[in-house]
Design an enzyme around this catalytic site. Structure first.
Site, mmCIF file in Angstrom:
data_model
loop_
_atom_site.group_PDB
_atom_site.id
_atom_site.type_symbol
_atom_site.label_atom_id
_atom_site.label_comp_id
_atom_site.label_asym_id
_atom_site.label_seq_id
_atom_site.Cartn_x
_atom_site.Cartn_y
_atom_site.Cartn_z
ATOM 1 N N HIS A 151 0.951 -1.230 -0.121
ATOM 2 C CA HIS A 151 -0.089 -0.011 0.081
ATOM 3 C C HIS A 151 0.689 1.290 -0.045
ATOM 4 C CE1 HIS A 151 -4.120 -1.733 0.269
ATOM 5 N NE2 HIS A 151 -3.251 -2.554 0.996
ATOM 6 N N THR A 152 1.940 1.285 -0.705
ATOM 7 C CA THR A 152 2.927 2.428 -0.727
ATOM 8 C C THR A 152 2.876 2.875 -2.454
ATOM 9 O OG1 THR A 152 4.564 0.830 -0.972
ATOM 10 C CG2 THR A 152 4.496 2.056 1.156
ATOM 11 N N ASP A 153 2.471 1.884 -3.084
ATOM 12 C CA ASP A 153 2.525 2.146 -4.772
ATOM 13 C C ASP A 153 1.854 3.614 -5.178
ATOM 14 O OD1 ASP A 153 0.251 0.665 -4.501
ATOM 15 O OD2 ASP A 153 0.972 -0.840 -6.386
ATOM 16 N N GLY A 160 -3.491 -13.239 -3.864
ATOM 17 C CA GLY A 160 -2.730 -12.287 -3.741
ATOM 18 C C GLY A 160 -1.489 -12.153 -4.571
ATOM 19 N N ASP A 196 1.924 -4.156 -9.163
ATOM 20 C CA ASP A 196 1.604 -5.556 -9.657
ATOM 21 C C ASP A 196 2.064 -5.697 -11.251
ATOM 22 O OD1 ASP A 196 0.695 -5.879 -7.303
ATOM 23 O OD2 ASP A 196 -1.485 -5.920 -7.815
ATOM 24 N N SER A 247 -4.678 -11.125 -11.829
ATOM 25 C CA SER A 247 -5.289 -10.011 -12.759
ATOM 26 C C SER A 247 -4.340 -9.224 -13.375
ATOM 27 C CB SER A 247 -6.321 -9.273 -11.876
ATOM 28 O OG SER A 247 -5.704 -8.613 -10.780
ATOM 29 N N SER A 297 -1.625 -12.006 -7.667
ATOM 30 C CA SER A 297 -1.916 -10.912 -8.788
ATOM 31 C C SER A 297 -2.143 -11.376 -10.243
ATOM 32 C CB SER A 297 -0.738 -9.718 -8.889
ATOM 33 O OG SER A 297 -1.446 -8.791 -9.262
ATOM 34 N N GLY A 318 -7.113 -15.057 -6.447
ATOM 35 C CA GLY A 318 -7.414 -14.697 -5.196
ATOM 36 C C GLY A 318 -6.494 -14.877 -4.021
HETATM 37 C C1 GLA Z 1 -2.988 -4.665 -4.721
HETATM 38 C C2 GLA Z 1 -2.816 -3.458 -5.906
HETATM 39 C C3 GLA Z 1 -1.461 -3.000 -6.085
HETATM 40 C C4 GLA Z 1 -0.907 -2.758 -4.579
HETATM 41 C C5 GLA Z 1 -1.258 -3.414 -3.471
HETATM 42 C C6 GLA Z 1 -0.841 -3.379 -1.979
HETATM 43 O O1 GLA Z 1 -2.039 -5.703 -5.080
HETATM 44 O O2 GLA Z 1 -3.020 -3.866 -7.090
HETATM 45 O O3 GLA Z 1 -1.173 -1.821 -6.481
HETATM 46 O O4 GLA Z 1 -1.441 -1.351 -3.975
HETATM 47 O O5 GLA Z 1 -2.640 -4.206 -3.648
HETATM 48 O O6 GLA Z 1 0.418 -3.244 -1.558
#
Ligand code: GLA
Length: 386
Positions: free
Chosen positions: A35-37, A123, A171, A127, A125, A121
């Site tokens: 949650h920094t991007d 984490g 991601d 998607s 990614s 689902g």
């Molecule tokens: C998801 C979002 C990313 C990032 C993470 C948390 O994966 O797609 O952009 O914000 O959550 O780090």
């Protein structure tokens, strides 16, 4: 070629040789920097050896025929794309098409078969692997000449504008630009990045899937994005040159702390702290300092659980069992990705991995009647032709 795609082509009488464009688009893990991007901060993701394979061939007419092997679904997408179809897997691809249209490209008729082995689902990614893979594919077909960072920006825009989820760039960037040399230390503002080895002798990175699935759009993710924006706006009243929340120092945050709603204080102090931890992690990995690496993982989990509040009780239990009850074997553990479910990432002594798995399986089943899945993923290169 993944065996279930081979079977799919055979069952549907499609000749494997007729697909001239083939590529692999990886999923990603993230060592630290959560949650920094979307606040212009630091992250440390890696492309992994699990991903989505795409097979494409030109066809007559102006539509895309899409086959999602894993879902056993096919759909025709008329061109040009004018809006969402309402089918999420189609929309991830349609959004990328629409981005290329906006750049002035006319998309030719294509048949695309795709499928993969990224657990959805979890984490990791899937998607972003879908979006980044489609962007890479169209860049090849159209000879559009976009660089990998540009493809990542395009994919993020598609997520934000077409799908309507305000995600950051981590991601898609990791999937497209990953390095087999290790996770990338990425500055999400400048997009400068460098690989850093995460190989720590005698240790393994283990993912533990809580089997709680999340949907970013319907989760609190957009709320967190808005809360971070609120903190930035308060900071900018005193520090007008501050462009991004992640650029704020702890002193700057301290200076406005009383102007923030209590909940926004927590969010902002997590973000400022997490950016510091990412750089500390880079130092600790370079020094091979397992102790510090582990402590940073645990600290990030605490921040995500208590201040940023994006964890859930199932994941908190897995993290607690690993980091406290198995302390001698586990250097550190934290929730990974957007949150609200998914995986923990754990740094575990190689010879204890099997004990840890058995222990977590037993305890998690007792608590939630669910069986966690385990993945020892390998770090690999970004999107590539195959
Ligand atoms: C998801 C979002 C990313 C990032 C993470 C948390 O994966 O797609 O952009 O914000 O959550 O780090």
């Amino acid at each position: 070629m993944l065996s279930h795609i081979v079977d799919y082509l055979a069952t549907n009488s499609m000749s494997d040789d007729s697909f001239s464009l083939r590529l692999h688009s990886p999923g990603r893990i993230n060592i630290i920097g959560e949650h920094t991007d979307y606040t212009g901060g630091w992250v440390m993701p890696a492309a992994i050896d699990k991903g989505i394979e795409f097979y494409a061939r030109r066809i007559e007419g102006s539509s895309l025929i899409l086959h999602a092997v894993d879902l056993d679904k096919s759909q025709q997408l008329p061109l040009p794309v004018t809006g969402k179809t309402g089918e999420l897997w189609v929309d991830y691809l349609a959004g990328i098409v629409e981005q290329f249209q906006q750049l002035g490209h006319e998309i030719p008729g294509l048949e695309i078969v795709f499928g993969g082995n990224v657990p959805r689902g979890s984490g990791m990614s899937s998607s972003a692997a879908l979006e980044g893979g489609m962007a890479f594919l169209l860049n090849e077909v159209l000879a559009a000449g976009l660089s990998r960072p540009e493809l990542a920006r395009l994919s993020q825009r598609s997520s934000n504008e077409f799908i309507g989820v305000p995600t950051g760039i981590m991601d898609q960037f990791a999937s497209l630009n990953g390095s087999p040399d290790g996770p990338i230390l990425l500055n999400c503002d400048s997009l400068d990045f460098q690989p850093i080895s995460a190989d720590l002798p005698g240790y393994r990175w283990l993912l533990v899937n809580s089997m709680v699935t999340h949907e970013l759009g319907s989760s609190e993710y957009p709320v967190r994005v808005a809360e971070c924006q609120e903190a930035l706006e308060a900071l900018q009243k005193i520090f007008p040159d501050l462009a991004k929340l992640s650029h704020a120092s702890q002193d700057q945050l301290e200076a406005v702390i009383d102007d923030l709603r209590p909940i926004v204080r927590k969010r902002a102090s997590y973000v400022v702290g997490e950016n510091i931890r990412v750089r500390q992690m880079a130092q600790a990995l370079k020094a091979g300092d397992v102790n510090t690496v582990g402590k940073l993982l645990n600290k990030t989990h605490q921040g995500l659980r208590d201040d940023f509040q994006v964890s859930c009780e199932e994941v908190d239990l897995l993290q607690f069992l690993a980091s406290e009850n198995f302390r001698g074997a586990v250097a550190g553990s934290r929730i990974m990705g957007g949150g609200f479910g998914g995986c923990t990432i754990n740094l575990v002594k190689a010879r204890e991995v099997n004990f840890l798995k058995a222990f977590l399986k037993r305890s998690y089943r007792e608590a939630y009647d669910k069986t966690p899945e385990f993945y020892e993923v390998n770090i690999g290169p970004g999107t590539r032709l195959i």
